[in-house]
Scaffold this motif. Sequence first.
Motif, short mmCIF file in Angstrom:
data_model
loop_
_atom_site.label_atom_id
_atom_site.label_comp_id
_atom_site.label_asym_id
_atom_site.label_seq_id
_atom_site.Cartn_x
_atom_site.Cartn_y
_atom_site.Cartn_z
N UNK B 282 -18.52 4.33 -33.25
CA UNK B 282 -18.44 3.96 -31.84
C UNK B 282 -19.82 3.56 -31.34
N UNK B 283 -19.83 2.58 -30.47
CA UNK B 283 -21.09 2.19 -29.83
C UNK B 283 -20.83 2.00 -28.34
N UNK B 284 -21.79 2.47 -27.57
CA UNK B 284 -21.69 2.29 -26.12
C UNK B 284 -23.02 1.72 -25.62
N UNK B 285 -22.95 0.70 -24.78
CA UNK B 285 -24.17 0.15 -24.21
C UNK B 285 -23.89 -0.35 -22.80
N UNK B 286 -24.95 -0.48 -22.04
CA UNK B 286 -24.79 -0.88 -20.63
C UNK B 286 -25.09 -2.35 -20.45
N UNK B 287 -24.56 -2.90 -19.37
CA UNK B 287 -24.79 -4.32 -19.07
C UNK B 287 -26.26 -4.61 -18.81
N UNK B 288 -26.87 -3.76 -18.01
CA UNK B 288 -28.18 -4.12 -17.50
C UNK B 288 -29.35 -3.57 -18.30
N UNK B 289 -29.14 -2.58 -19.12
CA UNK B 289 -30.26 -1.95 -19.80
C UNK B 289 -29.81 -1.35 -21.12
#
Lengths: 158, 370
Positions: B282-289
């Motif tokens: 699983x990978x999670x990342x944010x739009x802005x940073x």
Amino acid sequence: MGTSGFALLLALQILLPVLAEEGSRPRQLIVIANRTLAVENLTQTTIANIYRRKLLVDDRGNAFVPVNLPATNPLRRVFSTALLKQSPRELETYWNEQYYQGISPPYVVASSEAVIRFVATTAGAIGYVLDCNLSDAVIVAFRVQLDFSTDQIAAPCD
Amino acid sequence: MAVGNRIPNHGARRAAAALGCALAALAGWSAPAYATDAAAFNPAPEPGHGYSLADLRLNLGGYITVRLKDLKGEPVQFDLRDINLLGTWIPTARWIFLAEFKVHNPIAITADRVSGADAEVGLERLYADYAVSPQLAMRVGKILTPIGRWNLTHADPLEWTVTRPLVTVLPFATRATGVSVHGALAFDSGNVLDYTLYVDGSKALDPLRDDIATEDIELRRLHNAFDTAVGGQLRYHFWDDRAELGASYSNIQVRGLKDRSHLFGVDGRCFWRQVEFTSEALIRYSDGTRENSEWGVFVQAAIPLVESLHAIVRLEQFKGDRAATRARLGTFGLAYRPQSSMVFKLEYRLGGHNQAVAPDGAFASASVLF
């Protein structure tokens, strides 16, 4: 040839036709359904998904009500292996997970006679028996030819 | 499942058979559900799957777990880890109502104290499910977030290990409150595709929600509770259901974070020569940073040794940027299942950079699904 050899030949001469007749007699596992079900739509895949409780209702929103024999019953093992492609024991993990999701496995009754009685009197019910136990009270949904060389049914007709 | 409106009413005899079945299941005894000739014609639940009140179309069950843990640097603790009560009510063919209540850690015993201070009582799930068609159902309420596989089957008796992989709990809220649609599409080959789409409105619908930490830690700066989320999961079953592959995606607004996050996950399970392999990534990342990105993966094998005894090996890695949430872990253990609904586990966990999130230690537990 001694006396014992002659006796053996005689015994084989008597027994072999009987064994051959028993071995070659057609015997089928019959998937039966309550008369309320539209059995023309019950394919092998559909039946498997009804028994796995992947299909809970039909197109009209009526419940499918599958019923099983006990896990130790030879006919259940044959049905499970032939249609669900896994033995009752292999399916235990599946049913524990489904139970946790709120889906319980099919109800269990003790005998083929009970299966017929249940299916005949329960709307949406579906079960399985041997052809020699078939009754007019239910309709035939699907037939599975049994192979006596591999399907170990100790007491085929009760 | 109680489909009582279509089951002939045999009154007290069936209730007696059901009660006997329930007691037998609670006692861990797998006798047939039909205990007497009189009950032989009555349909009964498969043993070990709850206590059925067929006339009320109600099924009651759950699971219980006791545990011993010996973490590095902490006193040995014995606790009543979980008592989960599960109830399903099926008033008609199209409706299923489910509720799961959880009592966590009501009693914890160490060498110098007996305590209930860490006890937690909570509502795990509460939803209504309506079958729109054979292939489509709508669900409203509090559900297990459809991300990965472990989260959907996390009940202790269903798992091989006492401990849970970090990637299955740290990056997301394990429960969502809102609306979902789900169903199963069957192919002629016998393969089945399960699908779930969900919209979560936890901020408005579940104001008491909290960040979920692993059971052994409390990372104050770690946030994973959802304010809102939308997403879905596909799961394909093949090889006569001896293998499955899942893919998950969610777009989430995590409480306390400025930007929305994307979460992608894949998972799989396969039975090969009686060895069960499972894996999730699983990978999670944010739009802005990139500041709040996280990723993790685990692979696990359950290898049969002798009848009912399995060796368990799990390797995992987790990396998060928000807190000290990065670790490499190995878990090695044994699991003994005298029945499919009962499991005794013993394992040892060790790793690198793991002290903050999953310290080295030994665990043992006994769990029963009833």
